[in-house]
Design a protein around this motif. Structure first.
Motif, PDB file in Angstrom:
ATOM      1  N   THR A 267       1.154  -1.049  -0.138  1.00 30.27           N
ATOM      2  CA  THR A 267      -0.379  -0.481  -0.203  1.00 30.27           C
ATOM      3  C   THR A 267       0.713   1.497  -0.111  1.00 30.27           C
ATOM      4  OG1 THR A 267      -1.498  -1.203   0.943  1.00 30.27           O
ATOM      5  CG2 THR A 267      -2.434   0.928   1.683  1.00 30.27           C
TER       6      THR A 267
ATOM      7  N   ASP B  56      -6.408  -1.730  -3.656  1.00 30.12           N
ATOM      8  CA  ASP B  56      -5.883  -2.788  -2.511  1.00 30.12           C
ATOM      9  C   ASP B  56      -6.338  -4.272  -2.716  1.00 30.12           C
ATOM     10  OD1 ASP B  56      -3.834  -2.844  -0.882  1.00 30.12           O
ATOM     11  OD2 ASP B  56      -4.349  -1.501   0.331  1.00 30.12           O
ATOM     12  N   GLU B  57      -5.991  -5.186  -1.878  1.00 28.26           N
ATOM     13  CA  GLU B  57      -6.236  -5.905  -1.581  1.00 28.26           C
ATOM     14  C   GLU B  57      -7.205  -6.711  -2.503  1.00 28.26           C
ATOM     15  OE1 GLU B  57      -5.601  -7.194   2.272  1.00 28.26           O
ATOM     16  OE2 GLU B  57      -5.109  -5.339   2.525  1.00 28.26           O
TER      17      GLU B  57
HETATM   18 MG    MG Z   1      -2.504  -2.827   2.225  1.00 25.32          MG
END
Ligand code: MG
Ligand code: ADP
Ligand code: ZN
Length: 636
Positions: free
Chosen positions: A239, A291-292
């Protein structure tokens, strides 16, 4: 730095745990959550009802009250006597009245009970049950129309969401992507804030360059990759890296988590994806960061039954959008995951996330740098030895190291000191890493040593032969792929398609080099060579059966490729006897190379120990460092 070429020793499975399979992370992907939206709806309805009740019981009466003037009983009586009273409402304790030619309502306490009614009749007053409070027309509209409007609005939105899956959304943002938009001055994060991870930074810098100067690429007709997938264990700074890319490129940065796509009604996820890309296109050049992504990007199961419709719809929409946007516009889609194996292969096709950026756990040097980056924010005594700390926590991620610094600071405060000292840091290792070792694959000292000898075994055998690709990198940091370490060789001339017998036998020797080193040094062998063995056997079998590289058989094919569409299985085209002989040849071929590898290592024992010592300390060494160590004259 050289591009990642063909990694052809143990590319992704060296030192894999036998029968280990994937670490069943079972992350909470959280399918479509139906309870939450319904709960949300109930809340909206409650708000509406409370608002209506408030208007009814507080606002309207208060307004009404404002229009009522209190008057004295005397005034009332004189109005009666002057026959100016128009309407009268008699209550138990009050009298309300209006005057002729006047809208104002007066109210007075009721004192006398006798004769009032007669006097009022005589005065020509009209009796009413209730004198309505006159309220301004605006409030009349609000009072009557607003509740109705709210109801209709809610009903409309609800039906729209349910029937078409999305749309503009509740209160304007129900179906919106909710992606947070960062601009540089908000995140302020640049590559400087990311310690280590040089490889990842290198790959991402190219993307930043495109966003800076798209014309340069357009002029030559190059298509910049549309997306890159950051792959690595949790807490390694994926991130952070994505934010740094945005910070460096100085463009808007849309950030959304994969799980945010799936917690809405069916169809909402897809609508959010659409909305996200629509916004992004308006702001291009920009970066979209998902993200993810495994929360939506999991493999679709083909059978159709019991599948997760919502997630599939969302994933399909994402694929459509990624295909749809113009590659030269300057939208770059970054995504992060720690479960790359679970991703749908469609996501990894060219034109989508065709770039993979490995973000691995930091090595010794990386850990020191990360500690230093985070130590900047904390007051410390001058004599901190970060190397000692980094050494004590092999396998720690960036997030854990950052956490350690913070724990140390907390400890200092608890002790009433205003600076963090070495002792604080040492204590915080325990705090942060406790329980961690069980959870994650952290090698014991002994295991680490075995892996080091194993990998240097590969590298040394490779380097001591001609016709062998140079070593590019050796690492003993566990990889996302499950490998406990690996040795990477890169061919200098790039790919080549014809391989000579010498190259192939050397490759087999190199593959056996890991096990050979283990056996020589530890007088025992481990499961770590499983993948090497598999590769070596396959190579040897091909040499004997397909490539005609065996003296005994010559140019006779012992196996032929069957229909490639049916899995490309090999069929044998020979007798049982021949087969048994071929097996023996394969075994002999591998055995010979294994013996040769052991011999090479035995002849270079000193170098083996020397390089292992270095690797054990540093955890990752580059090809140049390796060659340096190798060519260095013995001190003795
Ligand atoms: Mg992350
Ligand atoms: P991931 O997304 O890979 O799970 P994050 O980017 O969320 O990890 O990292 C969590 C935190 O850990 C970051 O905010 C940062 O403080 C710290 N961190 C992780 N990796 C690094 C690194 N390479 N350099 C500096 N800090 C890091
Ligand atoms: Zn190996």
């Amino acid at each position: 730095m050289a591009k990642l070429g063909n990694i052809f020793d143990n590319n992704d499975g060296d030192f894999r745990e036998v029968g280990g399979g994937n670490n069943g992370n079972g992350g909470g992907s959280g399918g479509p959550n139906f309870r939450k939206p319904r709960k949300q709806m109930v809340i909206y309805w409650l708000i509406a009802i409370v608002a209506i009740l408030l208007i009814n019981t507080v606002v309207i009466p208060a307004l009404a009250k404002k229009n009522v003037k209190s008057s004295g009983y005397d005034e009332f009586l004189s109005a009666v006597d002057n026959r100016t009273i128009d309407e009268v409402e008699l209550n138990d304790t009050t009298i309300r009245y209006t005057l002729k030619n006047n809208d104002t309502i007066y109210e007075t306490g009721r004192i006398a009970y006798l004769g009032e009614v007669d006097r009022l009749y005589n005065a020509g007053a009209h009796f009413t049950q209730e004198i309505p409070a006159t309220v301004s027309p605006i409030w009349y509209i609000i009072y009557n129309v607003l509740p109705l409007g709210i109801m209709i609005f809610l009903g409309y939105r609800l039906s729209k969401t349910l029937s078409q899956g999305g749309g503009a959304g509740m209160f304007g943002n129900f179906g919106k992507s909710n992606a947070k938009v960062y601009v540089k001055d908000k995140t302020g994060i640049t590559f400087k804030d990311v310690a280590g991870e040089d490889e990842a930074k290198e790959l991402l810098k190219e993307m930043v360059d495109f966003l800076h100067d798209p014309k340069k690429y357009r002029a030559i007709g190059a298509k910049i990759p549309k997306g890159a997938l950051l792959v690595g264990p949790p807490g390694t700074g994926k991130t952070l890296l994505a934010k740094a890319v945005a910070g460096e490129a100085d463009v808007p940065f849309f950030s959304i988590s994969g799980s945010e796509f799936v917690e809405m009604f069916v169809g909402m996820g897809a609508a959010k994806v659409r909305d996200l890309f629509k916004e992004a296109e308006k702001k291009a050049p920009c970066i979209v960061f998902i993200d993810e992504i495994d929360a939506i990007g999991k493999k679709r199961n083909g059978n159709g039954l019991g599948g997760n419709d919502e997630r599939e719809q969302t994933l399909n929409q994402l694929l459509t959008e990624m295909d749809g946007f113009d590659g030269t516009k300057g939208i770059i889609v970054l995504a992060a995951t720690n479960q790359p194996d679970s991703l749908d292969p469609a996501l990894l096709r060219p034109g989508r996330f065709d770039r993979r950026v490995p973000v691995e756990l930091p090595d010794m040097q990386g850990r020191v740098e990360i500690l230093q980056v985070h130590a900047k924010d904390v007051k410390m005594t001058g004599n901190i030895n970060f190397e000692a700390i980094a050494k004590a926590c092999p396998g720690a991620s960036g997030a854990e190291l950052a956490n350690m610094i913070n724990e140390a600071a907390l400890r200092a405060v608890k002790d009433g000191r205003d600076k963090v000292n070495q002792q604080d840091l040492e204590e915080s290792i325990e705090v942060v890493m406790a329980g961690y070792k069980k959870k994650n694959k952290v090698l014991t000292e002994k295991e680490k040593l075995i892996v080091a000898y194993h990998e240097v075994g590969h590298a040394l055998v490779a380097a001591m032969q001609d016709n062998s690709a140079p070593v590019h990198k050796i690492t003993i940091i566990p990889r996302t792929s499950g490998a406990l370490g690996y040795t990477m060789q890169v061919d200098e001339e790039g790919n080549h398609y014809l391989q000579s017998r010498e190259e192939l036998t050397n490759k087999i020797a190199t593959l056996t080099g890991g096990r050979a080193a283990e056996e020589l040094i530890f007088k025992t062998i481990t499961t770590g060579a499983a993948n090497d063995i598999e590769q070596a056997t396959r190579l040897a079998r091909n040499m004997v059966s397909s490539f005609g590289m065996n003296k005994g058989f010559g140019m006779v094919a012992l196996q032929a490729k069957q229909n490639a569409y049916l899995g490309g299985d090999m069929t044998t085209a020979c007798s049982e006897e021949t087969l048994a002989r071929a097996d023996r040849e394969v075994i002999e071929l591998v055995q010979t190379q294994y013996d040769r590898a052991k011999q090479i290592l035995a002849d270079n024992m000193k170098k083996l120990h020397e390089i292992v010592k270095y690797l054990y300390e540093k955890e990752t060494i580059t090809g140049e460092e390796f060659m340096d160590l190798l060519s260095r004259k013995d001190e003795l």
